[in-house]
Scaffold this motif. Structure first.
Motif, PDB file in Angstrom:
ATOM      1  N   ALA A 133       0.866  -0.915  -0.623  1.00 43.42           N
ATOM      2  CA  ALA A 133       0.042  -0.322  -0.718  1.00 43.42           C
ATOM      3  C   ALA A 133       1.453   1.010  -0.089  1.00 43.42           C
ATOM      4  O   ALA A 133       1.602   1.181   0.078  1.00 43.42           O
ATOM      5  CB  ALA A 133      -1.075   0.218   1.217  1.00 43.42           C
ATOM      6  N   HIS A 134       0.659   2.108   0.019  1.00 43.05           N
ATOM      7  CA  HIS A 134      -0.291   2.076  -1.065  1.00 43.05           C
ATOM      8  C   HIS A 134      -0.227   4.365  -0.689  1.00 43.05           C
ATOM      9  O   HIS A 134      -0.241   4.775  -1.785  1.00 43.05           O
ATOM     10  CB  HIS A 134      -1.467   2.024  -1.625  1.00 43.05           C
ATOM     11  N   ILE A 135       0.782   4.272   0.477  1.00 45.71           N
ATOM     12  CA  ILE A 135       1.321   6.051   0.451  1.00 45.71           C
ATOM     13  C   ILE A 135       2.644   5.903   0.820  1.00 45.71           C
ATOM     14  O   ILE A 135       3.408   4.895   1.306  1.00 45.71           O
ATOM     15  CB  ILE A 135       0.513   6.114   1.660  1.00 45.71           C
TER      16      ILE A 135
ATOM     17  N   TYR B 148       0.777   5.978  -4.483  1.00 46.43           N
ATOM     18  CA  TYR B 148       1.354   5.385  -5.107  1.00 46.43           C
ATOM     19  C   TYR B 148       0.367   3.584  -6.027  1.00 46.43           C
ATOM     20  O   TYR B 148       0.444   2.949  -6.949  1.00 46.43           O
ATOM     21  CB  TYR B 148       2.340   4.028  -5.266  1.00 46.43           C
ATOM     22  N   VAL B 149      -0.417   3.946  -5.006  1.00 50.87           N
ATOM     23  CA  VAL B 149      -1.522   2.834  -5.409  1.00 50.87           C
ATOM     24  C   VAL B 149      -3.671   2.976  -5.006  1.00 50.87           C
ATOM     25  O   VAL B 149      -2.845   4.522  -3.450  1.00 50.87           O
ATOM     26  CB  VAL B 149      -1.931   1.229  -4.473  1.00 50.87           C
ATOM     27  N   TYR B 150      -3.882   3.391  -5.788  1.00 48.21           N
ATOM     28  CA  TYR B 150      -5.371   4.683  -4.823  1.00 48.21           C
ATOM     29  C   TYR B 150      -6.784   3.448  -5.186  1.00 48.21           C
ATOM     30  O   TYR B 150      -6.745   2.542  -5.717  1.00 48.21           O
ATOM     31  CB  TYR B 150      -5.780   5.243  -7.133  1.00 48.21           C
ATOM     32  N   HIS B 151      -6.518   4.348  -3.789  1.00 50.01           N
ATOM     33  CA  HIS B 151      -8.142   3.043  -2.960  1.00 50.01           C
ATOM     34  C   HIS B 151      -9.230   5.046  -2.876  1.00 50.01           C
ATOM     35  O   HIS B 151      -8.513   5.115  -2.453  1.00 50.01           O
ATOM     36  CB  HIS B 151      -7.957   2.487  -1.758  1.00 50.01           C
ATOM     37  N   PRO B 152     -10.657   4.882  -3.111  1.00 53.73           N
ATOM     38  CA  PRO B 152     -11.167   5.328  -2.699  1.00 53.73           C
ATOM     39  C   PRO B 152     -10.853   5.917  -1.191  1.00 53.73           C
ATOM     40  O   PRO B 152     -10.895   4.282  -0.986  1.00 53.73           O
ATOM     41  CB  PRO B 152     -12.655   4.862  -2.931  1.00 53.73           C
TER      42      PRO B 152
ATOM     43  N   ASP C   8     -12.890   0.445  -0.013  1.00 55.28           N
ATOM     44  CA  ASP C   8     -13.157  -0.655  -0.423  1.00 55.28           C
ATOM     45  C   ASP C   8     -13.033  -1.466   0.495  1.00 55.28           C
ATOM     46  O   ASP C   8     -12.859  -3.118  -0.069  1.00 55.28           O
ATOM     47  CB  ASP C   8     -12.678  -0.370  -2.094  1.00 55.28           C
ATOM     48  N   LYS C   9     -12.446  -1.226   1.518  1.00 50.96           N
ATOM     49  CA  LYS C   9     -12.032  -2.234   2.201  1.00 50.96           C
ATOM     50  C   LYS C   9     -12.658  -2.373   3.629  1.00 50.96           C
ATOM     51  O   LYS C   9     -12.246  -3.434   4.515  1.00 50.96           O
ATOM     52  CB  LYS C   9     -10.761  -2.109   2.592  1.00 50.96           C
ATOM     53  N   LEU C  10     -14.274  -2.095   3.799  1.00 48.17           N
ATOM     54  CA  LEU C  10     -14.827  -1.953   4.294  1.00 48.17           C
ATOM     55  C   LEU C  10     -15.676  -3.278   4.549  1.00 48.17           C
ATOM     56  O   LEU C  10     -15.902  -3.797   3.613  1.00 48.17           O
ATOM     57  CB  LEU C  10     -15.570  -1.324   4.318  1.00 48.17           C
TER      58      LEU C  10
ATOM     59  N   TYR D  81      -7.234   0.400   7.068  1.00 48.24           N
ATOM     60  CA  TYR D  81      -5.941   1.058   7.193  1.00 48.24           C
ATOM     61  C   TYR D  81      -4.325   0.941   6.381  1.00 48.24           C
ATOM     62  O   TYR D  81      -3.955   0.024   5.914  1.00 48.24           O
ATOM     63  CB  TYR D  81      -5.584   1.167   8.266  1.00 48.24           C
ATOM     64  N   TYR D  82      -3.613   2.374   5.808  1.00 46.57           N
ATOM     65  CA  TYR D  82      -1.849   1.917   6.117  1.00 46.57           C
ATOM     66  C   TYR D  82      -1.746   2.985   6.698  1.00 46.57           C
ATOM     67  O   TYR D  82      -2.888   3.724   6.691  1.00 46.57           O
ATOM     68  CB  TYR D  82      -1.986   2.209   4.623  1.00 46.57           C
ATOM     69  N   HIS D  83      -0.838   2.840   7.474  1.00 47.58           N
ATOM     70  CA  HIS D  83      -0.345   3.589   8.020  1.00 47.58           C
ATOM     71  C   HIS D  83       1.454   4.602   7.624  1.00 47.58           C
ATOM     72  O   HIS D  83       2.037   3.980   7.199  1.00 47.58           O
ATOM     73  CB  HIS D  83       0.718   2.719   9.648  1.00 47.58           C
TER      74      HIS D  83
HETATM   75 CU   LIG Z   1      -4.479  -2.174  -2.588  1.00 43.68          CU
END
Ligand SMILES: [Cu+2]
Length: 194
Positions: free
Chosen positions: A27-29, A81-85, A167-169, A183-185
């Motif tokens: 992921a993604h940040i 570098y990876v988009y998620h809503p 989209d991961k709920l 989450y990503y942290h």
């Molecule tokens: Cu992802």
């Protein structure tokens, strides 16, 4: 013949497994500035999955410190570098262990706001529009800035950056929603001075 098919199957399975291990579940940040405690692709990209700082096993006390004016606004440079809503939120803690920064793992219903502590700023995940929709995944790669007003206090804080992905709920049978995958942290160590 059966044996050949079985062997082929296992070879393919092994191959797919090797690929999935080689491509980090990243992921993604990636916080480019200020210097984070651990870069956003650290530990094969898996570090970001570990709350609260995205830096498991890293000694925070020896991480890079950025000196900033207390009460000023800092401009974060972030590569998503990876988009998620969803959204990206900045918070802070004075606890070097981030004891107050544990993310909520469940909400009672889909209408409940996801709680965050010591919020400083947030923004929607920036959308790279392609054919009228946001480009998903790596197609949505963008580098952007987020202005974060810092608290007017002196001393060290940990600035915590959290990507929240809608989209991961995971809806549960009892009507609650699991937040365990959303989450990503990442985090940066700042010293606020006057
Ligand atoms: Cu992802």
């Amino acid at each position: 013949m059966n044996r050949v098919i079985t062997l082929t199957f296992f070879a393919q399975a092994a191959f797919l497994l090797a690929i999935s291990l080689a491509l980090p579940a990243v992921a993604h940040i990636d916080l480019l500035s200020p210097t984070p405690i651990l870069d956003g692709k650290g530990q094969g990209g898996r570090a970001l999955k570990s709350p609260p700082f995205g830096a498991p096993g890293v000694d925070v006390a020896s991480a890079h410190v950025t000196e900033v004016q207390a009460g000023s606004t800092i401009e974060l440079e972030i590569n998503m570098y990876v988009y998620h809503p969803g959204y990206i939120i900045a918070m802070y803690t004075r606890d070097p262990a981030g004891g107050d920064m544990a993310p909520a793992m469940s909400i009672p219903s889909a209408d409940t706001a996801i709680p965050h502590v010591n919020e400083l700023a947030r923004m929607d995940a920036p959308c790279l529009e392609v054919d009228g929709a946001c480009a998903r995944g790596r197609g949505g790669d963008q580098t952007f800035t987020l202005n974060v007003p810092l608290p007017d206090i002196e001393g060290e804080i940990i600035l915590v950056l959290r990507q929240v992905m809608f989209d991961k709920l995971d809806p549960m049978d009892d009507g609650s929603v699991s937040l365990s995958r959303i989450y990503y942290h990442q985090a940066a160590r700042l010293n606020l001075v006057r």
